[in-house]
Motif scaffolding. Structure first.
Motif, PDB file in Angstrom:
ATOM      1  N   GLY A 136       8.374   2.253   6.325  1.00  0.00           N
ATOM      2  CA  GLY A 136       8.699   3.549   5.751  1.00  0.00           C
ATOM      3  C   GLY A 136       8.464   4.720   6.681  1.00  0.00           C
ATOM      4  N   ALA A 166       3.049   3.782  -3.235  1.00  0.00           N
ATOM      5  CA  ALA A 166       4.106   3.640  -4.253  1.00  0.00           C
ATOM      6  C   ALA A 166       5.172   4.711  -4.097  1.00  0.00           C
ATOM      7  CB  ALA A 166       3.484   3.696  -5.649  1.00  0.00           C
ATOM      8  N   GLY A 226      10.676  21.713   0.040  1.00  0.00           N
ATOM      9  CA  GLY A 226      11.608  22.254  -0.943  1.00  0.00           C
ATOM     10  C   GLY A 226      11.956  21.241  -2.015  1.00  0.00           C
ATOM     11  N   LYS A 258      17.709  14.271  -2.553  1.00  0.00           N
ATOM     12  CA  LYS A 258      18.933  13.998  -1.789  1.00  0.00           C
ATOM     13  C   LYS A 258      18.890  12.533  -1.348  1.00  0.00           C
ATOM     14  CE  LYS A 258      18.029  17.463   0.976  1.00  0.00           C
ATOM     15  NZ  LYS A 258      17.256  18.294   0.055  1.00  0.00           N
ATOM     16  N   LEU A 271      -0.733  -0.778  -4.568  1.00  0.00           N
ATOM     17  CA  LEU A 271      -1.873   0.143  -4.609  1.00  0.00           C
ATOM     18  C   LEU A 271      -1.392   1.546  -4.267  1.00  0.00           C
ATOM     19  CD1 LEU A 271      -4.300  -1.927  -2.312  1.00  0.00           C
ATOM     20  CD2 LEU A 271      -4.013  -2.150  -4.807  1.00  0.00           C
ATOM     21  N   PHE A 276       0.905  12.617  -2.634  1.00  0.00           N
ATOM     22  CA  PHE A 276       0.232  11.394  -3.067  1.00  0.00           C
ATOM     23  C   PHE A 276       0.377  11.105  -4.555  1.00  0.00           C
ATOM     24  CE2 PHE A 276      -1.054  11.274   1.062  1.00  0.00           C
ATOM     25  CZ  PHE A 276      -2.190  11.976   1.430  1.00  0.00           C
ATOM     26  N   VAL A 314       1.773  16.765  -4.177  1.00  0.00           N
ATOM     27  CA  VAL A 314       3.176  16.543  -3.805  1.00  0.00           C
ATOM     28  C   VAL A 314       3.322  15.331  -2.884  1.00  0.00           C
ATOM     29  CG1 VAL A 314       5.010  17.484  -2.332  1.00  0.00           C
ATOM     30  CG2 VAL A 314       4.052  18.872  -4.154  1.00  0.00           C
ATOM     31  N   ILE A 370       0.865  -1.191   0.000  1.00  0.00           N
ATOM     32  CA  ILE A 370       0.000   0.000   0.000  1.00  0.00           C
ATOM     33  C   ILE A 370       0.898   1.236   0.000  1.00  0.00           C
ATOM     34  CG2 ILE A 370      -1.912   1.180   1.128  1.00  0.00           C
ATOM     35  CD1 ILE A 370      -2.389  -1.447   2.707  1.00  0.00           C
ATOM     36  N   ASP A 422      14.456  17.442  -4.012  1.00  0.00           N
ATOM     37  CA  ASP A 422      15.853  17.619  -4.421  1.00  0.00           C
ATOM     38  C   ASP A 422      16.433  16.253  -4.722  1.00  0.00           C
ATOM     39  OD1 ASP A 422      18.804  18.701  -2.569  1.00  0.00           O
ATOM     40  OD2 ASP A 422      18.373  18.787  -4.708  1.00  0.00           O
TER      41      ASP A 422
HETATM   42  C1  LIG Z   1       8.646  18.266  -1.367  1.00  0.00           C
HETATM   43  C2  LIG Z   1       9.425  17.199  -0.675  1.00  0.00           C
HETATM   44  C3  LIG Z   1      10.800  17.149  -0.855  1.00  0.00           C
HETATM   45  C4  LIG Z   1      11.552  16.143  -0.239  1.00  0.00           C
HETATM   46  N1  LIG Z   1      12.898  16.092  -0.485  1.00  0.00           N
HETATM   47  C5  LIG Z   1      13.595  15.034  -0.045  1.00  0.00           C
HETATM   48  C6  LIG Z   1      14.965  14.858  -0.425  1.00  0.00           C
HETATM   49  O1  LIG Z   1      15.533  15.647  -1.166  1.00  0.00           O
HETATM   50  N2  LIG Z   1      15.633  13.769   0.071  1.00  0.00           N
HETATM   51  C7  LIG Z   1      15.027  12.875   0.915  1.00  0.00           C
HETATM   52  O2  LIG Z   1      15.677  11.917   1.330  1.00  0.00           O
HETATM   53  N3  LIG Z   1      13.734  13.014   1.299  1.00  0.00           N
HETATM   54  C8  LIG Z   1      13.008  14.060   0.819  1.00  0.00           C
HETATM   55  N4  LIG Z   1      11.696  14.193   1.173  1.00  0.00           N
HETATM   56  C9  LIG Z   1      11.123  13.189   2.099  1.00  0.00           C
HETATM   57  C10 LIG Z   1      10.840  11.918   1.318  1.00  0.00           C
HETATM   58  O3  LIG Z   1      10.119  12.235   0.216  1.00  0.00           O
HETATM   59  C11 LIG Z   1      10.083  10.923   2.192  1.00  0.00           C
HETATM   60  O4  LIG Z   1      10.848  10.670   3.332  1.00  0.00           O
HETATM   61  C12 LIG Z   1       9.839   9.620   1.445  1.00  0.00           C
HETATM   62  O5  LIG Z   1       9.148   9.863   0.262  1.00  0.00           O
HETATM   63  C13 LIG Z   1       9.077   8.659   2.342  1.00  0.00           C
HETATM   64  O6  LIG Z   1       8.808   7.529   1.575  1.00  0.00           O
HETATM   65  P1  LIG Z   1       7.585   6.543   1.886  1.00  0.00           P
HETATM   66  O7  LIG Z   1       7.558   5.585   0.736  1.00  0.00           O
HETATM   67  O8  LIG Z   1       7.699   6.023   3.262  1.00  0.00           O
HETATM   68  O9  LIG Z   1       6.256   7.458   1.868  1.00  0.00           O
HETATM   69  P2  LIG Z   1       5.715   8.458   0.682  1.00  0.00           P
HETATM   70  O10 LIG Z   1       6.758   8.814  -0.246  1.00  0.00           O
HETATM   71  O11 LIG Z   1       5.017   9.529   1.420  1.00  0.00           O
HETATM   72  O12 LIG Z   1       4.637   7.539  -0.112  1.00  0.00           O
HETATM   73  C14 LIG Z   1       3.454   7.122   0.476  1.00  0.00           C
HETATM   74  C15 LIG Z   1       2.488   6.758  -0.664  1.00  0.00           C
HETATM   75  O13 LIG Z   1       1.358   6.107  -0.064  1.00  0.00           O
HETATM   76  C16 LIG Z   1       0.191   6.492  -0.746  1.00  0.00           C
HETATM   77  N5  LIG Z   1      -0.941   6.301   0.168  1.00  0.00           N
HETATM   78  C17 LIG Z   1      -1.173   6.943   1.348  1.00  0.00           C
HETATM   79  N6  LIG Z   1      -2.303   6.480   1.924  1.00  0.00           N
HETATM   80  C18 LIG Z   1      -2.784   5.524   1.098  1.00  0.00           C
HETATM   81  C19 LIG Z   1      -3.934   4.661   1.149  1.00  0.00           C
HETATM   82  N7  LIG Z   1      -4.786   4.688   2.158  1.00  0.00           N
HETATM   83  N8  LIG Z   1      -4.141   3.826   0.116  1.00  0.00           N
HETATM   84  C20 LIG Z   1      -3.281   3.787  -0.952  1.00  0.00           C
HETATM   85  N9  LIG Z   1      -2.169   4.574  -1.054  1.00  0.00           N
HETATM   86  C21 LIG Z   1      -1.931   5.417  -0.038  1.00  0.00           C
HETATM   87  C22 LIG Z   1       0.430   7.947  -1.124  1.00  0.00           C
HETATM   88  O14 LIG Z   1      -0.345   8.330  -2.229  1.00  0.00           O
HETATM   89  C23 LIG Z   1       1.940   7.964  -1.413  1.00  0.00           C
HETATM   90  O15 LIG Z   1       2.198   7.847  -2.790  1.00  0.00           O
HETATM   91  C24 LIG Z   1      10.916  15.194   0.592  1.00  0.00           C
HETATM   92  C25 LIG Z   1       9.529  15.255   0.798  1.00  0.00           C
HETATM   93  C26 LIG Z   1       8.780  16.241   0.167  1.00  0.00           C
HETATM   94  C27 LIG Z   1       7.303  16.275   0.363  1.00  0.00           C
END
Ligand SMILES: Cc1cc2nc3c(=O)[nH]c(=O)nc-3n(C[C@H](O)[C@H](O)[C@H](O)COP(=O)(O)OP(=O)(O)OC[C@H]3O[C@@H](n4cnc5c(N)ncnc54)[C@H](O)[C@@H]3O)c2cc1C
Length: 540
Positions: A510, A105, A360, A168, A126, A156, A154, A103, A166
């Motif tokens: 995550g 991506a 950012g 990073k 999903l 979802f 940004v 759940i 960025d």
């Molecule tokens: C603008 C911005 C810039 C960033 N810059 C950096 C950077 O330069 N370097 C860095 O290391 N980190 C950066 N981050 C942080 C980094 O993006 C996150 O730490 C990372 O994306 C977390 O990954 P994740 O897969 O755990 O969650 P996310 O990337 O948040 O992905 C979660 C996904 O789950 C989906 N979702 C949520 N609820 C549901 C549901 N009920 N059913 C189905 N799908 C669902 C969402 O649509 C989303 O696509 C940045 C964040 C932002 C917002």
């Protein structure tokens, strides 16, 4: 091979200077050095008049054992580690069991999906958002026309929060299995620039991230994985076994249908607020956790380059300068810089109507006029939002809503110059530093939309930072608010088997679940959880 770290050479050194430098460092004759390859390159700019490049090299010598013996006490001279990734299990040939579900991506879900697919488990992935190119249009819709799509923005959609960033790619998590290397190598295979494998502070930039997640999707689909977009998980189907333990049986999707599964990875990110509320309602064990709140601050990148690199500012081997700042304040709070984006822009990162959130991003080139960074203050449940596991979300929503109003209730963000802020007067106009946040910035008073202890801490810290980086507290530097989604406001409790401690088959993972902070650590956590799911399926 021998891994030699901390090898310093002057900026502008000739490539031919590397071999003699290695020989001098290891006390070798020229013919005892058979070869060398680059592992990492960084810089040491503490002395601006003599900036050095700092290398880690893999070195091939004629008599490795004697070199290692001679440098046995030297931490910078070690045998080269085996960083290769090895799968912990595989699906039996022709396996057609019930498919695991991922759940989300984002980076965590993407790598969980990739490793499950590479192990032969044909995952179903999903996401409540859209495929990345559609999502990009919706995100631009907010930035250009102030039109928010609460499901595609940004936060979802394909690639998750990190896509408009960025990019990073560094983190502080312990990584004894070099899973970070697996992540970087998969990113390069998907089109990332090769230098992320050896740059000390690698970054990818937004446009490249878009094509990379597409390439990884194609790989996962080719391995039997399947994606379902605009498919939000709205509830869980649980069953109680004889001993009272609860087990996952399925997922209720936004269209009311049920997707049956015994293993689901919850990689939902830090902004999945309705899903956190559902999990809490279902009694999934979770706790509020610390995060930070503040603003984005902007300066012309040139100011930062000059402050960090002096006359070497703009040197191609140095690029746009970054910074990292922290100050412990008299009121017991700590102010620090967060997710600094050199040569980038401040972006509208909200996912909810009536709320304004900043973050950012930069492109790979980092060539935009301003430098920006989160300027934030650490907060914690006991002190700031003690009301329960979801209280941190209420806390975020409160200040995000005030920022929406202070910005003019149109997704414009409230802004203030550092000069006005330190003089405790609202801004009526902005100065020479043009804010980059779109759709726009409303000059106002940020104390309307931030807790008083944050305002107090900023007033103390900014002059301190101005002494560390010249012009950091320049009156025209501009702050845009509010930065509230610095990490997840809660942690979903999991056991050593990566499963929720009170729902078997549910794998919190995550950033959203409180086990990562950033793209790389989220991806690494995704790999670990995918391995646990694979082993659970095989062990039956
Ligand atoms: C603008 C911005 C810039 C960033 N810059 C950096 C950077 O330069 N370097 C860095 O290391 N980190 C950066 N981050 C942080 C980094 O993006 C996150 O730490 C990372 O994306 C977390 O990954 P994740 O897969 O755990 O969650 P996310 O990337 O948040 O992905 C979660 C996904 O789950 C989906 N979702 C949520 N609820 C549901 C549901 N009920 N059913 C189905 N799908 C669902 C969402 O649509 C989303 O696509 C940045 C964040 C932002 C917002």
């Amino acid at each position: 091979m021998i891994r030699l770290s901390g090898l310093k050479l002057p900026l502008d050194h000739a490539p031919e200077a590397m071999a003699p430098a290695i020989c001098a460092r290891l006390g070798l004759e020229a013919d005892e050095l058979r070869g060398h390859s680059l592992v990492r390159r960084g810089n040491d700019a503490r002395r601006r008049s003599a900036i050095q490049l700092v290398y880690t090299m893999d070195v091939d010598v004629t008599d490795e054992a004697s070199v290692l013996a001679r440098f046995a006490q030297d931490h910078d001279v070690r045998p080269t580690p085996d960083t290769g990734y090895r799968f912990v299990t595989h699906a039996p040939d022709g396996w057609r069991g019930r498919r695991p579900v991922v759940i989300g991506a984002g980076p965590c879900g993407l790598f969980a999906g990739l490793v499950l697919a590479q192990m032969g488990f044909r995952p179903i992935i999903l996401d409540r958002g859209k495929v990345v190119r559609e999502r990009t249009k919706d995100t631009w819709g907010l930035w250009r026309r102030a039109e928010l799509n609460p499901d595609s923005n940004v936060q979802f959609g394909e690639g998750g929060a990190g896509t408009f960033s960025d990019g990073k790619l560094y983190c502080r998590v312990k990584d004894p299995r070099f899973l970070g290397r697996k992540v970087l190598e998969e990113f390069v295979a998907a089109g990332a620039p090769e230098d992320i494998l050896w740059e000390a502070h690698p970054h990818i930039g937004t446009f490249r991230l878009v094509s990379m997640v597409e390439a990884m999707r194609r790989q996962i689909e080719a391995l039997g994985g399947e994606y379902r977009w605009q498919t939000r998980v709205d509830d869980l189907v649980l069953e109680r076994s004889g001993d009272g333990a609860r087990r996952l049986r399925g997922l209720v999707l936004q269209d009311g249908s049920v997707l049956e599964t015994g293993q689901a990875i919850l990689a939902i990110g830090h902004s999945a607020r309705p899903t956190f509320a559902m999990l809490h309602r279902q009694g999934v064990e979770m706790q509020a956790k610390p995060f930070s709140i503040g603003v984005r601050i902007e300066h012309p990148q040139g100011w930062i380059d000059r402050a960090r690199y002096g006359n070497c500012a703009g040197h191609p081997d140095l690029g746009a300068a970054a910074y990292s700042l922290a100050h412990h304040c008299g009121n017991g709070r700590t102010v620090y810089s967060f997710c600094m984006c050199p040569g980038g822009r401040v972006v509208a990162a909200t996912s909810e109507e009536g709320r304004v959130v900043t973050n950012g991003m930069s492109q790979y080139s980092r060539a935009e006029f301003n430098a920006n960074s989160g300027l934030v203050v650490g907060i914690e449940p006991e002190r700031d939002y003690p009301e329960g596991p979801l209280a941190g979300i209420d806390f975020q929503r409160h200040w995000e809503s005030l920022a929406f109003v202070a910005g003019g209730s149109s997704y414009w963000a409230p802004g203030q110059t550092v000069g006005d802020f330190l003089a405790d007067r609202p801004s009526r106009a902005l100065g020479s530093v043009e804010p980059s946040y779109k759709p726009g910035v409303t000059p106002t008073d940020l104390s309307q939309c931030l807790p008083p202890f944050v305002i107090e801490a900023f007033r103390e810290a900014l002059p301190v930072f101005g002494r560390q980086i010249a012009n950091y507290d320049h009156p025209d530097a501009v702050m845009t608010g509010v930065e509230t989604r610095t990490s997840s406001p809660l942690r979903i409790t999991r056991g050593r088997d990566f499963q929720s401690i009170n729902v078997t088959g549910l794998y919190p993972a995550g950033e959203g679940a409180g086990y990562a902070g950033g793209i790389l650590s989220a991806a690494i956590d995704g790999i670990k959880v995918a391995e646990a799911v694979g082993q659970a399926i095989v062990s039956g």
